[in-house]
Design a protein around this motif. Sequence first.
Motif, PDB file in Angstrom:
ATOM      1  N   GLU A 357       0.722  -1.212  -0.147  1.00 58.69           N
ATOM      2  CA  GLU A 357      -0.025   0.029  -0.180  1.00 58.69           C
ATOM      3  C   GLU A 357       0.853   1.197   0.066  1.00 58.69           C
ATOM      4  N   ASN A 358       2.009   1.053   0.726  1.00 57.03           N
ATOM      5  CA  ASN A 358       2.752   2.364   0.907  1.00 57.03           C
ATOM      6  C   ASN A 358       3.652   2.636  -0.739  1.00 57.03           C
ATOM      7  N   VAL A 359       3.831   1.442  -1.282  1.00 58.32           N
ATOM      8  CA  VAL A 359       4.503   1.616  -2.454  1.00 58.32           C
ATOM      9  C   VAL A 359       3.382   2.551  -3.536  1.00 58.32           C
ATOM     10  N   CYS A 360       2.198   1.750  -3.225  1.00 54.01           N
ATOM     11  CA  CYS A 360       1.250   2.366  -4.226  1.00 54.01           C
ATOM     12  C   CYS A 360       0.952   4.114  -4.008  1.00 54.01           C
ATOM     13  N   HIS A 361       1.075   4.337  -2.680  1.00 53.26           N
ATOM     14  CA  HIS A 361       1.045   5.660  -2.435  1.00 53.26           C
ATOM     15  C   HIS A 361       2.181   6.684  -3.034  1.00 53.26           C
ATOM     16  N   TRP A 362       3.594   5.798  -2.954  1.00 49.34           N
ATOM     17  CA  TRP A 362       4.435   6.619  -3.481  1.00 49.34           C
ATOM     18  C   TRP A 362       4.308   6.795  -5.117  1.00 49.34           C
ATOM     19  N   LEU A 363       3.810   5.756  -5.925  1.00 50.21           N
ATOM     20  CA  LEU A 363       3.843   5.661  -7.200  1.00 50.21           C
ATOM     21  C   LEU A 363       2.759   6.811  -7.393  1.00 50.21           C
ATOM     22  N   THR A 364       1.536   6.986  -6.691  1.00 47.21           N
ATOM     23  CA  THR A 364       0.675   7.915  -6.899  1.00 47.21           C
ATOM     24  C   THR A 364       1.313   9.371  -6.805  1.00 47.21           C
ATOM     25  N   VAL A 365       2.248   9.668  -6.133  1.00 48.25           N
ATOM     26  CA  VAL A 365       2.869  10.908  -5.779  1.00 48.25           C
ATOM     27  C   VAL A 365       4.026  11.123  -6.736  1.00 48.25           C
ATOM     28  N   MET A 366       4.909   9.961  -6.959  1.00 44.09           N
ATOM     29  CA  MET A 366       6.133  10.217  -7.771  1.00 44.09           C
ATOM     30  C   MET A 366       6.279   9.721  -9.188  1.00 44.09           C
ATOM     31  N   ALA A 367       5.436   8.699  -9.421  1.00 43.71           N
ATOM     32  CA  ALA A 367       5.470   8.301 -11.025  1.00 43.71           C
ATOM     33  C   ALA A 367       5.192   9.353 -11.918  1.00 43.71           C
ATOM     34  N   PRO A 368       6.148   9.623 -12.876  1.00 38.16           N
ATOM     35  CA  PRO A 368       6.215  10.684 -13.804  1.00 38.16           C
ATOM     36  C   PRO A 368       4.968  10.772 -14.585  1.00 38.16           C
ATOM     37  N   ALA A 369       4.555   9.595 -15.133  1.00 35.51           N
ATOM     38  CA  ALA A 369       3.354   9.422 -16.305  1.00 35.51           C
ATOM     39  C   ALA A 369       2.134   8.675 -15.388  1.00 35.51           C
ATOM     40  N   GLN A 370       1.054   8.700 -16.310  1.00 38.62           N
ATOM     41  CA  GLN A 370      -0.326   8.060 -15.666  1.00 38.62           C
ATOM     42  C   GLN A 370      -0.091   6.591 -15.624  1.00 38.62           C
ATOM     43  N   VAL A 371       1.037   6.007 -16.750  1.00 35.87           N
ATOM     44  CA  VAL A 371       1.105   4.477 -16.519  1.00 35.87           C
ATOM     45  C   VAL A 371       2.443   4.222 -16.009  1.00 35.87           C
ATOM     46  N   VAL A 372       2.274   3.433 -14.989  1.00 38.73           N
ATOM     47  CA  VAL A 372       3.405   2.851 -14.205  1.00 38.73           C
ATOM     48  C   VAL A 372       4.329   1.964 -15.005  1.00 38.73           C
ATOM     49  N   GLU A 373       5.495   2.079 -15.119  1.00 36.75           N
ATOM     50  CA  GLU A 373       6.488   1.117 -15.979  1.00 36.75           C
ATOM     51  C   GLU A 373       7.605   0.568 -15.031  1.00 36.75           C
ATOM     52  N   PRO A 374       7.984  -0.347 -15.290  1.00 35.72           N
ATOM     53  CA  PRO A 374       9.192  -0.992 -14.302  1.00 35.72           C
ATOM     54  C   PRO A 374      10.024  -0.102 -13.765  1.00 35.72           C
ATOM     55  N   LYS A 375      10.306   0.804 -14.715  1.00 33.94           N
ATOM     56  CA  LYS A 375      11.514   2.029 -14.391  1.00 33.94           C
ATOM     57  C   LYS A 375      11.009   2.971 -13.345  1.00 33.94           C
ATOM     58  N   ASP A 376       9.699   3.039 -13.243  1.00 35.69           N
ATOM     59  CA  ASP A 376       9.080   4.054 -12.366  1.00 35.69           C
ATOM     60  C   ASP A 376       9.152   3.542 -10.996  1.00 35.69           C
ATOM     61  N   LEU A 377       9.301   2.282 -10.692  1.00 34.95           N
ATOM     62  CA  LEU A 377       9.289   1.649  -9.312  1.00 34.95           C
ATOM     63  C   LEU A 377      10.174   2.051  -8.331  1.00 34.95           C
ATOM     64  N   PRO A 378       9.867   2.174  -7.178  1.00 39.30           N
ATOM     65  CA  PRO A 378      11.097   2.542  -6.411  1.00 39.30           C
ATOM     66  C   PRO A 378      12.311   1.541  -6.472  1.00 39.30           C
ATOM     67  N   ALA A 411      12.065   6.199   1.342  1.00 34.96           N
ATOM     68  CA  ALA A 411      11.678   5.641  -0.069  1.00 34.96           C
ATOM     69  C   ALA A 411      10.935   6.647  -0.824  1.00 34.96           C
ATOM     70  N   LEU A 412      10.543   7.674  -0.347  1.00 39.64           N
ATOM     71  CA  LEU A 412       9.433   8.816  -1.168  1.00 39.64           C
ATOM     72  C   LEU A 412      10.362   9.416  -2.222  1.00 39.64           C
ATOM     73  N   VAL A 413      11.526   9.232  -2.619  1.00 40.56           N
ATOM     74  CA  VAL A 413      12.168   9.756  -3.927  1.00 40.56           C
ATOM     75  C   VAL A 413      13.229   8.567  -4.023  1.00 40.56           C
ATOM     76  N   PRO A 414      13.416   8.432  -5.550  1.00 41.68           N
ATOM     77  CA  PRO A 414      14.291   7.243  -5.923  1.00 41.68           C
ATOM     78  C   PRO A 414      15.667   7.501  -5.548  1.00 41.68           C
ATOM     79  N   THR A 415      16.057   6.606  -4.372  1.00 41.70           N
ATOM     80  CA  THR A 415      17.396   7.151  -3.835  1.00 41.70           C
ATOM     81  C   THR A 415      17.954   5.331  -3.786  1.00 41.70           C
ATOM     82  N   ALA A 416      19.303   5.484  -3.372  1.00 40.70           N
ATOM     83  CA  ALA A 416      19.878   4.102  -3.223  1.00 40.70           C
ATOM     84  C   ALA A 416      19.928   3.779  -1.549  1.00 40.70           C
ATOM     85  N   VAL A 417      19.026   4.579  -0.962  1.00 42.83           N
ATOM     86  CA  VAL A 417      19.235   4.410   0.682  1.00 42.83           C
ATOM     87  C   VAL A 417      18.280   3.259   0.997  1.00 42.83           C
TER      88      VAL A 417
END
Length: 506
Positions: A357-378, A411-417
Amino acid sequence: MKPIWIVDDDQSIRFVLEKALAREQFAVRSFANPREVLLALDDDEPQVLVSDIRMPGGSGTDLLVKVKARLPGLPVIIMTAYSDLDSAVAAFQGGAFEYLPKPFDVTKAVELIRRAVEESLREEVRDGAQAEMPEMLGQAPAMQDVFRAIGRLSQSNVTVLITGESGSGKELVARALHKHSPRAAGPFVAINTAAIPKDLLESELFGHERGAFTGAQTMRRGRFEQADGGTLFLDEIGDMPFDLQTRLLRVLSDGQFYRVGGHQPLKSNVRVIAATHQNLEERVRQGVFREDLFHRLNVIRLRLPALRERREDIPTLTRFFLQKSAKELGVEAKRITDAALDRLMGFDFPGNVRQLENVCHWLTVMAPAQVVEPKDLPPEFLGEAGAVRHDAAGGGAVPATTAGDALSYSALVPTAVPTGAQGAAPVPATSSSGSSHWLADLEREARGLLEAGVPEVWDTLTRKFEGQLIHTALDITRGRRIEAAQKLGIGRNTITRKIQELGLDD
């Protein structure tokens, strides 16, 4: 399949796209201005709409708003020159599927339209199948067993013990048991026994009389009284202090208890449902959990499977949580490709459903386009954070992750942490000693705001976090937005929108 609609006042653009799409066996219908489109919608509708953004007689942005009002799920692709990038960003905020910069490569344009068509067809199937989402989701055999058990217990008042890993949905099961029981009209009261200090837990459960202890200025009803006639859910029962276990056993045995400082016995008409992520048999062997209480609670046991044990439910849960997050944030729901779902299904999810559920919230905020592709995942789904290991159950290589209830704010932004457990101190990063310091600072900041009761803590910290990242990237690139976006790993339309939202232009 319905036709692709092309809207552009430039006849040459229409001609090129018509011919290219016809070669791919797509039906096409063309329009020279938005007015013609709106008239055509009275008796027809497209599979995908491709529209220019600047046209005589109306803009593509205005058309997008009007079309979305009629057909909310229709994918709309906006064509724009680079100078219209700000307008394209506005189009994204209005729910555009993607934007196509002019001049465009015809092959790439057709591929983009094909993706939009595939998404549209998938959404039509899902809309029919998921018109109304149930309170609990799961097609996996293990979850069907849970649903059957809830059904069998629907007319019973028997005590139930729910076991399962953190984040697997134990409270949802408890609420379902209450909702479908004869006590449904009564209150459902939940308490996490591990979250309340030992010296306050007794008062929370049983209440107290005025003057029972320093600060007890009035009489207070405890959770057992509050739940009278209904259900009391005792979460994380395995962490209950040993001396309080004795009092709880007495209530379960004869239904009577005393408020703290009280002398008059009170009668309890409460159904108790307990839950734990711990092995209570082992806790009994260790001498930290009463064996007689264990047997009193363990009348009926329901074991909730971990998410990795029911991977086939991940696509349904993901789409549900994307819809839920979008509704909470007041935006259009993101869609997700099958390839991205495959990545999610190959992940172990140590935080279970709560982490998804948290991943989906992250994607709703951070994914750049309306369609989520593998490169858009955390990053933990892309092999960027931590070591990659082979997961036999998932059938592929997935990144190792730190176990915990959910993704942490890191995990709110794509980082390597690496991410830590929600509600716990952040896990120190292994890449450098300095990486853990900002997480500790973040924890202190979050704790201070939360304890002070500041509203909208998520939004407040997210804006600060995103603003600092973008400001730093722009400083490094000397204000070059496209280069800054590339360094951050986000789209150029995303950085433009974020700069406007966060007021970084000021």
